[in-house]
Scaffold this active site. Structure first.
Site, mmCIF file in Angstrom:
data_model
loop_
_atom_site.group_PDB
_atom_site.id
_atom_site.type_symbol
_atom_site.label_atom_id
_atom_site.label_comp_id
_atom_site.label_asym_id
_atom_site.label_seq_id
_atom_site.Cartn_x
_atom_site.Cartn_y
_atom_site.Cartn_z
ATOM 1 N N ASP A 16 0.829 -1.215 0.000
ATOM 2 C CA ASP A 16 0.000 0.000 0.000
ATOM 3 C C ASP A 16 0.858 1.258 0.000
ATOM 4 O OD1 ASP A 16 -2.366 1.397 -0.028
ATOM 5 O OD2 ASP A 16 -2.702 1.258 2.134
ATOM 6 N N GLY A 17 0.319 2.312 -0.586
ATOM 7 C CA GLY A 17 0.970 3.624 -0.516
ATOM 8 C C GLY A 17 1.549 4.121 -1.831
ATOM 9 N N ASN A 72 -10.957 -2.436 -5.416
ATOM 10 C CA ASN A 72 -10.181 -1.559 -6.296
ATOM 11 C C ASN A 72 -10.844 -1.355 -7.662
ATOM 12 O OD1 ASN A 72 -6.949 -2.710 -5.026
ATOM 13 N ND2 ASN A 72 -8.118 -0.914 -4.447
ATOM 14 N N ARG A 122 1.937 -4.891 6.218
ATOM 15 C CA ARG A 122 1.258 -3.836 5.461
ATOM 16 C C ARG A 122 2.102 -2.577 5.494
ATOM 17 N NH1 ARG A 122 -4.928 -2.304 4.522
ATOM 18 N NH2 ARG A 122 -4.572 -0.586 3.081
#
Ligand code: IPE
Ligand code: IPE
Ligand code: MG
Length: 248
Positions: free
Chosen positions: A21-22, A69, A189
């Site tokens: 993520d990110g 998503n 994560r």
């Protein structure tokens, strides 16, 4: 920063799962499009896959695209699908050279046909590789997977092939996309978010959770080593007392 030598190879997690993520925030921080962040995340994927294979991790599952998503802007979805096709095509040779088998979980039928074809080809090519299995979670969500399993089990009960008394944890696990894989022991994560986002809810029942503020495109093997060392420093009790664990 951790070094490889600090890791105890005899007690590696057999299965590591990663919520990558990110990417969007990483790109935005430099005034770039979110899609640039996704492209830049490929390097982190490569480094993590290589490092896991070198250490001797048996399964690595990467959350690449969730069911939710699909609700992103069309432009971003298209860019992610194009990136998926080019990455699979470009990386298959590396998977072969490193003896890594590719597998997927999720509703891959929902993917564009080009991506499906590319994945099928790569899975076929790498099917007999034995060093590590790399699992890509694509159009995946845990609730989707569990719902599908419940439907399949109900059909078997309805047709008389299965009696409700025989529904147990093993049977449920065998109807999940991850059938035959060990449960993840370590879930990582990135990006500072402390949530699961519909990922492997059944399978992570006893996983150790590791959160880092690093954004995915900045994640490198040293960050993976940090996560594994943290995992190795924890006492996994599985409901027992600490004293019971120590006397074993
Ligand atoms: C993870 O990065 C990649 C996917 C979910 C496909 P994000 O795109 O979620 O990046 P942020 O969380 O918006 O920064
Ligand atoms: C989770 O990331 C899905 C993937 C990494 C593929 P998201 O960025 O989609 O998760 P939320 O929406 O912030 O929970
Ligand atoms: Mg995100």
């Amino acid at each position: 920063m951790a070094i490889k030598e600090d890791i105890q190879i005899s007690s590696l997690p057999a299965h590591i799962a990663v919520i990558m993520d990110g990417n969007g925030r990483w790109a935005k921080a430099q005034g770039k499009l979110r899609t640039f962040g996704h492209e830049s995340g490929v390097k982190a994927v490569r480094d993590t896959v290589e490092a896991c294979a070198e250490l001797g991790v048996s399964y690595l599952t990467l959350y690449a695209f969730s069911t939710e998503n699909w609700n992103r802007p069309k432009f971003e979805i298209n860019a992610l699908m194009t990136l998926l096709v080019s990455t699979i095509a470009g990386e298959t040779k590396t998977l072969m050279d490193n003896n890594i088998r590719l597998d997927t979980i999720g509703d891959t039928n929902a993917l564009p046909s080009k991506a499906r074809r590319e994945l099928e080809e790569a899975k076929k090519k790498t099917a007999s590789n034995t060093r590590m299995t790399l699992v890509l979670a694509l159009s995946y969500s845990s609730r989707w997977e569990i719902t599908k399993a419940v439907k399949e089990i109900s059909e078997k009960v309805k047709s008389g092939d299965l009696s409700p008394e025989n529904v147990n944890e093993q049977l449920i696990a065998s109807h999940l996309n991850t059938a035959g894989m060990p449960d993840p022991e370590l879930l990582i994560r990135t990006s500072g978010e402390h949530r699961i986002s519909n990922f492997l809810l059944w399978q992570i029942s006893y996983a150790e959770l590791y959160f880092t503020d690093k954004l995915w495109p900045d994640f490198r093997r040293e960050d993976l080593y940090d996560a594994i060392i943290s995992f190795q420093q924890r006492e996994r009790r599985f409901g027992k007392t600490s004293e019971q664990i120590k006397t074993v």
